[in-house]
Design an enzyme around this catalytic site. Sequence first.
Site, PDB file in Angstrom:
ATOM      1  N   SER A  15      -5.550  -3.968   4.268  1.00 16.19           N
ATOM      2  CA  SER A  15      -4.458  -4.789   4.798  1.00 16.19           C
ATOM      3  C   SER A  15      -3.319  -3.902   5.288  1.00 16.19           C
ATOM      4  O   SER A  15      -3.283  -2.701   5.001  1.00 16.19           O
ATOM      5  CB  SER A  15      -3.930  -5.751   3.725  1.00 16.19           C
ATOM      6  OG  SER A  15      -3.365  -5.031   2.647  1.00 16.19           O
ATOM      7  N   LEU A  17      -0.542  -1.561   6.644  1.00 10.67           N
ATOM      8  CA  LEU A  17      -0.518  -0.249   7.288  1.00 10.67           C
ATOM      9  C   LEU A  17      -1.863   0.447   7.175  1.00 10.67           C
ATOM     10  O   LEU A  17      -2.293   1.143   8.093  1.00 10.67           O
ATOM     11  CB  LEU A  17       0.575   0.628   6.662  1.00 10.67           C
ATOM     12  CG  LEU A  17       1.979   0.034   6.580  1.00 10.67           C
ATOM     13  CD1 LEU A  17       2.953   1.050   6.013  1.00 10.67           C
ATOM     14  CD2 LEU A  17       2.445  -0.456   7.938  1.00 10.67           C
ATOM     15  N   ASP A  36      -9.645   0.006  -1.902  1.00 11.84           N
ATOM     16  CA  ASP A  36      -8.751  -1.138  -2.066  1.00 11.84           C
ATOM     17  C   ASP A  36      -9.286  -2.011  -3.189  1.00 11.84           C
ATOM     18  O   ASP A  36     -10.471  -1.948  -3.536  1.00 11.84           O
ATOM     19  CB  ASP A  36      -8.679  -1.930  -0.758  1.00 11.84           C
ATOM     20  CG  ASP A  36      -7.406  -2.743  -0.620  1.00 11.84           C
ATOM     21  OD1 ASP A  36      -6.567  -2.404   0.238  1.00 11.84           O
ATOM     22  OD2 ASP A  36      -7.243  -3.734  -1.360  1.00 11.84           O
ATOM     23  N   VAL A  60      -6.473   3.040  -7.884  1.00 15.45           N
ATOM     24  CA  VAL A  60      -5.999   4.406  -7.599  1.00 15.45           C
ATOM     25  C   VAL A  60      -5.431   5.094  -8.825  1.00 15.45           C
ATOM     26  O   VAL A  60      -5.311   6.327  -8.852  1.00 15.45           O
ATOM     27  CB  VAL A  60      -4.966   4.423  -6.455  1.00 15.45           C
ATOM     28  CG1 VAL A  60      -5.591   3.934  -5.151  1.00 15.45           C
ATOM     29  CG2 VAL A  60      -3.719   3.607  -6.807  1.00 15.45           C
ATOM     30  N   SER A 150       8.825   5.684   1.660  1.00 12.53           N
ATOM     31  CA  SER A 150       9.642   4.587   2.180  1.00 12.53           C
ATOM     32  C   SER A 150      11.053   5.107   2.344  1.00 12.53           C
ATOM     33  O   SER A 150      11.463   6.033   1.626  1.00 12.53           O
ATOM     34  CB  SER A 150       9.632   3.401   1.205  1.00 12.53           C
ATOM     35  OG  SER A 150      10.674   2.488   1.502  1.00 12.53           O
ATOM     36  N   TYR A 163      10.931   1.275  -7.514  1.00  8.90           N
ATOM     37  CA  TYR A 163      10.280   1.549  -6.232  1.00  8.90           C
ATOM     38  C   TYR A 163      10.857   2.812  -5.594  1.00  8.90           C
ATOM     39  O   TYR A 163      10.117   3.690  -5.140  1.00  8.90           O
ATOM     40  CB  TYR A 163      10.474   0.348  -5.315  1.00  8.90           C
ATOM     41  CG  TYR A 163       9.764   0.436  -3.986  1.00  8.90           C
ATOM     42  CD1 TYR A 163       8.386   0.286  -3.894  1.00  8.90           C
ATOM     43  CD2 TYR A 163      10.474   0.655  -2.806  1.00  8.90           C
ATOM     44  CE1 TYR A 163       7.726   0.356  -2.678  1.00  8.90           C
ATOM     45  CE2 TYR A 163       9.827   0.726  -1.591  1.00  8.90           C
ATOM     46  CZ  TYR A 163       8.457   0.577  -1.533  1.00  8.90           C
ATOM     47  OH  TYR A 163       7.807   0.653  -0.322  1.00  8.90           O
ATOM     48  N   LYS A 167       8.983   6.417  -4.568  1.00  6.97           N
ATOM     49  CA  LYS A 167       8.927   6.888  -3.187  1.00  6.97           C
ATOM     50  C   LYS A 167       9.681   8.200  -3.024  1.00  6.97           C
ATOM     51  O   LYS A 167       9.277   9.071  -2.240  1.00  6.97           O
ATOM     52  CB  LYS A 167       9.465   5.818  -2.237  1.00  6.97           C
ATOM     53  CG  LYS A 167       8.617   4.541  -2.228  1.00  6.97           C
ATOM     54  CD  LYS A 167       7.152   4.819  -1.905  1.00  6.97           C
ATOM     55  CE  LYS A 167       6.333   3.565  -1.799  1.00  6.97           C
ATOM     56  NZ  LYS A 167       4.913   3.826  -1.456  1.00  6.97           N
ATOM     57  N   THR A 198       4.786  -6.454   8.314  1.00  5.30           N
ATOM     58  CA  THR A 198       3.542  -6.820   7.638  1.00  5.30           C
ATOM     59  C   THR A 198       3.604  -8.314   7.303  1.00  5.30           C
ATOM     60  O   THR A 198       4.667  -8.936   7.424  1.00  5.30           O
ATOM     61  CB  THR A 198       3.373  -5.977   6.363  1.00  5.30           C
ATOM     62  OG1 THR A 198       4.562  -6.088   5.568  1.00  5.30           O
ATOM     63  CG2 THR A 198       3.155  -4.515   6.707  1.00  5.30           C
TER      64      THR A 198
END
Length: 257
Positions: A15, A17, A36, A60, A150, A163, A167, A198
């Site tokens: 999905s 990117l 995924d 992951v 990001s 987050y 990043k 997205t």
Amino acid sequence: MDLKDKVAIITGGASGLGEATLRRFVAHGATCAIFDMNEERGAALVEELGDNVIYQQVNVTDEASVSSAIQSVEAAFGPAHICCNYAGIAWAAKTYHPKNGPHPLEDFKRVVDVNLIGTFNVARLAAESMMKNDPIDDDGQRGVIINTASVAGYEGQIGQVAYSATKGGVIGMTIVIARDLAELGIRCNTIVPGLIHTPMFDTLPENIFQALENSVLNPQRLGKPDEIAKTAQYLVENDYVNGECIRMDGGIRMTPR
């Protein structure tokens, strides 16, 4: 490194990117593995795109899951040349909230586990696979790792502490991974997206969507997933780009909220 006939691993490839990058890479002759958790969407992409794509259900954060999937890639296509890490999650909570109390520690750990540790986990194991390749050119190139951060890694907004920390960590380890792998012929770069259109943005009210577009410097719109995919292609094909974090954000600088 030319994309044609190269083997690419794309986490989060079912999905957003990751899917945009998958489609671009396949169109330019690469064979790709989707890593995924979304089995239904991964299988649909394999059916659509054909024999040059396989799907692996991968967590992951789990070493065994990633190792097993890479072995499957090697059995199907050969060792990896390219690794694009897009898999990640978002979470919003303040460091302390008068009503909710301190930021839940388990939620902070979960975001770190997926976004930072998960990225490194896949990158290190992909590098091991890349070392099975003979150098493909006179510069001794064997592979390229492309991580995704990001703009929140530089200018996180209120509630983005977990987050932003992850990043920022991805940004910080870029040059170190590049240095660690330099003598092996493996490059590492990071894409730093801003506001990219997205599907989650389609659920926003029109006034909020418009305000987000207006916050971008130029062009005054949200970015397109394929614009990130084009950057990934550039980072594969230009062998002299190494250890870089490239902002893809229309010049936006995030405000506190």
